[in-house]
Design a protein around this motif. Structure first.
Motif: not given
Ligand code: GLA
Length: 412
Positions: A174-181
């Motif tokens: 669901q949130a590739p490359d978005d560690k915070a998400e």
């Protein structure tokens, strides 16, 4: 299942490589560390037994009944070990209504829970917020409320909730490359199960298992966590145990009654650990106010292992009602010195020789000054059971991987 487990651990290993880089990305994530109100469970670190470290995927109903019997027969129950926790691989399939059934290894979970309860013990279970558990069995994704109700119906008292497949199946998808998400999704998944457990109406200890990612100690209480793993998996060898122990330094401020750092389940009595290593492992976990979940083969426990696991003085350090975790006060070469404040003004001191030889650090001189102690002290050596006097600069000879654990009731 082995392949599943291998795949899962590869995913975890890869993911843990990126864990460090997550830290900065997620540091700004606004997760409030306000402890959620929870039933009064885990006011001292939970004590019991868990199936994983010895049985792993082979555990079945009989092993759990045997463990319950042995906790009683060996006196471990009387020493405080009350939770009998089934780890991964009990899960079967969901029926048309989404209700999960246990697999053929666990023909009747309610009857098993009743049996464990009939011994005056409590029972724990395991699941994942993902679609699959680490060993590839059915997880709780999208069935959290149903599963929590099921646990309550069975009479479950403790849930270990293991991140595993939630990483690839939800966070990375669901949130590739978005560690915070990704972190937000993870926190939300734990919060969801917490809500479901609370709604079930049964007091259930909530154990977070996500390997210490994203400073879990900062936010676990806000999602109802009573304990949270601070590291990756333990294994029965000194280097791993010592690495995990070292990683507990600095986490002491996050522990308090109802909320505990979990450096993973005990390996005391497993593998080829020496008696000194078993003693040191158990002593350190007590200094950490860590959950004491034995993970050994109880029906075949050797007397010397039983003696370690049932040392009441050491257990009393772990279970001290002040609930303050110990601090690593200083290290000198291969020797670490830990101090734990105890109720009534007492203190516990643990001196660990992590070195491979008795003489590598010999003579080690204990600094009482650095420990904030003034002048000679009288205490009890908790492994010999004898009184001990300590003075500033005193040379201590510690065998390889051994420990001196002292309780001082009236420190000066
Ligand atoms: C993960 C956990 C272990 C154990 C296994 C079960 O590796 O960290 O403690 O629960 O999963 O598959």
């Amino acid at each position: 299942m082995r392949i599943f487990a291998l795949l899962a651990s590869t995913v975890l290993a890869l993911a843990s490589l990126t864990a460090a880089s997550q830290t900065s990305a997620t540091a700004k994530t606004p997760v409030k560390a306000v402890p959620a109100p929870r039933q009064m469970v885990a006011q001292t670190p939970p004590m019991g037994w868990n199936s994983w470290n010895f049985f792993a995927e082979k555990v079945d109903d009989k092993d759990i009944r045997d463990a319950a019997d042995q906790l009683v027969a060996t006196g471990m129950k009387d020493a405080g070990y009350v939770y009998v926790n089934i780890d991964d691989t009990w899960e079967g399939q969901r029926d048309a209504n989404g209700v999960l059934h246990s697999n053929e290894k666990f023909p009747d979970m309610k009857a098993l829970a009743d049996y464990v309860h009939s011994k005056g013990l409590k029972i724990g279970i395991y699941s994942s917020p993902g679609p699959k558990t680490c060993a590839g069995y059915e997880g709780s994704l999208d069935h959290e409320a149903l599963d929590a109700q099921l646990y309550a119906q069975w009479g479950i008292d403790y849930l270990k909730y293991d991140l595993c497949s939630f990483i690839p199946a939800v966070m990375e998808k669901q949130a590739p490359d978005d560690k915070a998400e990704q972190m937000r999704l993870m926190v939300a998944a734990y919060a969801k199960m917490d809500k479901a457990l609370k709604a079930s109406g049964r007091p259930i200890v909530f154990s977070l298992c996500q390997y210490g990612w994203d400073a879990v100690w900062e936010w676990a209480p806000s999602v109802g966590g009573n304990l949270w793993r601070t590291t990756g998996d333990i294994s029965p060898n000194w280097d791993r145990i010592y690495a995990i122990a070292s990683q507990q330094a600095g986490l002491e401020k996050y522990a308090s009654p109802g909320h505990w750092n979990d450096p993973d389940m005990l390996e005391v009595g497993n593998g080829k650990l020496t008696l000194a290593e078993n003693r040191s492992h158990f002593s350190l976990w007590a200094m950490f106010a860590a959950p004491l979940l034995a993970g050994n083969d109880l029906p075949n426990m050797k007397p010397e292992i039983k003696a370690i696991l049932t040392n009441r003085d050491v257990i009393a350090i772990d279970q001290d009602r002040l609930g303050k975790q110990g601090t690593r006060v200083y290290s000198e070469g291969e020797v670490d010195v830990w101090k734990r404040p105890l109720a009534g003004g007492a203190v516990a001191i643990a001196v660990i020789n992590a070195g491979d030889s008795r003489y590598a650090t010999h003579p080690f001189h204990l600094s009482l000054n650095q420990l904030g102690l003034h002048g000679p002290q009288t205490g009890k050596d908790l492994w010999t059971g004898k009184p001990i006097k300590l003075s500033d600069g005193q040379p201590l000879e510690l065998a390889r991987h051994d420990v001196l654990l002292v309780r001082i009731d009236a420190p000066k």
